[in-house]
Write a protein that holds these residues in place. Sequence first.
Motif, mmCIF file in Angstrom:
data_model
loop_
_atom_site.group_PDB
_atom_site.id
_atom_site.type_symbol
_atom_site.label_atom_id
_atom_site.label_comp_id
_atom_site.label_asym_id
_atom_site.label_seq_id
_atom_site.Cartn_x
_atom_site.Cartn_y
_atom_site.Cartn_z
ATOM 1 N N GLY A 161 -3.497 4.161 4.140
ATOM 2 C CA GLY A 161 -2.906 2.956 3.528
ATOM 3 C C GLY A 161 -1.717 3.299 2.637
ATOM 4 N N LYS B 247 -1.294 -0.639 9.872
ATOM 5 C CA LYS B 247 -1.403 -2.074 10.190
ATOM 6 C C LYS B 247 -2.703 -2.688 9.699
ATOM 7 N N LEU C 209 -6.850 -1.951 7.675
ATOM 8 C CA LEU C 209 -8.063 -1.129 7.780
ATOM 9 C C LEU C 209 -8.693 -1.225 9.171
ATOM 10 N N ALA D 122 -6.857 1.022 11.352
ATOM 11 C CA ALA D 122 -7.171 2.432 11.038
ATOM 12 C C ALA D 122 -8.486 2.835 11.712
ATOM 13 N N GLY E 194 -11.283 6.108 1.771
ATOM 14 C CA GLY E 194 -10.847 7.313 1.059
ATOM 15 C C GLY E 194 -10.509 7.106 -0.401
ATOM 16 N N ASP E 195 -10.426 5.856 -0.842
ATOM 17 C CA ASP E 195 -10.088 5.626 -2.252
ATOM 18 C C ASP E 195 -11.254 4.976 -3.010
ATOM 19 N N GLY F 175 -1.045 2.167 -0.450
ATOM 20 C CA GLY F 175 -1.361 2.321 -1.873
ATOM 21 C C GLY F 175 -0.385 1.602 -2.785
HETATM 22 P P1 UTP Z 1 -6.630 -0.783 0.728
HETATM 23 O O1 UTP Z 1 -7.224 -2.109 0.957
HETATM 24 O O2 UTP Z 1 -6.799 -0.211 -0.626
HETATM 25 O O3 UTP Z 1 -5.099 -0.890 1.135
HETATM 26 O O4 UTP Z 1 -7.216 0.206 1.802
HETATM 27 P P2 UTP Z 1 -3.873 0.069 0.877
HETATM 28 O O5 UTP Z 1 -2.773 -0.437 1.732
HETATM 29 O O6 UTP Z 1 -4.224 1.500 1.050
HETATM 30 O O7 UTP Z 1 -3.551 -0.095 -0.683
HETATM 31 P P3 UTP Z 1 -2.801 -1.234 -1.496
HETATM 32 O O8 UTP Z 1 -3.650 -2.474 -1.378
HETATM 33 O O9 UTP Z 1 -1.426 -1.372 -0.889
HETATM 34 O O10 UTP Z 1 -2.740 -0.702 -2.891
HETATM 35 C C1 UTP Z 1 -8.550 0.665 1.759
HETATM 36 C C2 UTP Z 1 -8.646 1.984 2.500
HETATM 37 O O11 UTP Z 1 -8.209 1.846 3.853
HETATM 38 C C3 UTP Z 1 -7.151 2.733 4.132
HETATM 39 C C4 UTP Z 1 -6.581 3.119 2.772
HETATM 40 O O12 UTP Z 1 -5.960 4.393 2.825
HETATM 41 C C5 UTP Z 1 -7.792 3.075 1.874
HETATM 42 O O13 UTP Z 1 -8.494 4.297 1.898
HETATM 43 N N1 UTP Z 1 -6.158 2.059 5.003
HETATM 44 C C6 UTP Z 1 -5.687 0.826 4.695
HETATM 45 C C7 UTP Z 1 -5.717 2.720 6.133
HETATM 46 O O14 UTP Z 1 -6.149 3.856 6.436
HETATM 47 N N2 UTP Z 1 -4.784 2.106 6.928
HETATM 48 C C8 UTP Z 1 -4.293 0.870 6.645
HETATM 49 O O15 UTP Z 1 -3.438 0.374 7.425
HETATM 50 C C9 UTP Z 1 -4.754 0.213 5.496
#
Ligand code: UTP
Length: 299
Positions: free
Chosen positions: A15, A110, A112, A115, A133-134, A17
């Motif tokens: 993501g 695109k 979760l 992913a 992962g977060d 972040g």
């Molecule tokens: P989040 O909902 O926190 O989204 O993703 P994000 O895009 O990482 O963060 P913000 O909202 O912009 O701050 C939850 C988990 O899903 C992963 C993120 O890395 C995180 O571990 N994720 C999210 C993906 O792997 N791919 C994506 O397209 C979105």
Amino acid sequence: MNPRVITKAVIPAAGLGTRFLPATKAMPKEMLPVVDKPAIQYVVSEAVKAGFTDLLMVTGRSKRALEDHFDRVPSLEYSLEAKGDKKKLDAIHEATHLGDIHYVRQGDPKGLGHAVLCAKQHVGDEPFAVLLGDDLIDERDELLSVMAEVQQKTGGSVIALMEVEPEQISAYGCADVSVVEGEEFVKVNGLVEKPAADEAPSNLAIIGRYLLHPRVFEVLEHTAPGRGNEIQLTDALQVLAAADGEGSGVHAVVFRGRRYDTGDKLSYLQANITLAVDHEDLGKGLKTWLKEFVAGFED
Ligand code: UTP
């Protein structure tokens, strides 16, 4: 399908972040340190402790540091060995001895759901776990093992929920649930991603642990972008919750332990303080300082 013991875990970490900008402009949020380890290391440790032997991390652009962190660095090990610094050596071995981690890239973040779909080929036709992962679950509190028992009983998918203040629900996926007679877990009737507070079916928020039936891949392939123009895992689970037949059905465990969203600035700070006050080297000094610091607050 008979419930099978789950061996595979998928860890989405691709993501953007954006909630943690500017810190996450060039660095993955999953690499932000929580006390003295990057957040992702807690998540990988939790997966290993839960018995998952096959880990797949979903990474993407600017995420190289995630892969590097779990690699050995022979020159660093050599230098610490030469100095006889066993404590630091043990600390770096903690990350490199966690087992084999496989990686797949999500070229375009695109959502979760997308992913998770990137893991389809690696996972195949078996139930699997997803650990965000977060999202940190305090190791002193049980969650995955409880979810695994529910998955064995129900055979479908299992999610984790947590009660939040009603005004916070719009930041989460939200579940409409009903009681299952004689059981601690609940049945999920419906799910909605980030509802407005006055439209939310409950104050039960979806948190970052899932045990999924592989049928979710088929559903995700047909899931159109939803909220935020992202392919939402919540939308695919909503379809499974309402479906019939093999692989349908979603149940949930309501988690009452400690959980930290390290992608959120406030929750990240809380994670650092909560874990640091119990840290063997830092706890005592931090507590003493915290008491003095807080005593100086004026309401
Ligand atoms: P989040 O909902 O926190 O989204 O993703 P994000 O895009 O990482 O963060 P913000 O909202 O912009 O701050 C939850 C988990 O899903 C992963 C993120 O890395 C995180 O571990 N994720 C999210 C993906 O792997 N791919 C994506 O397209 C979105």
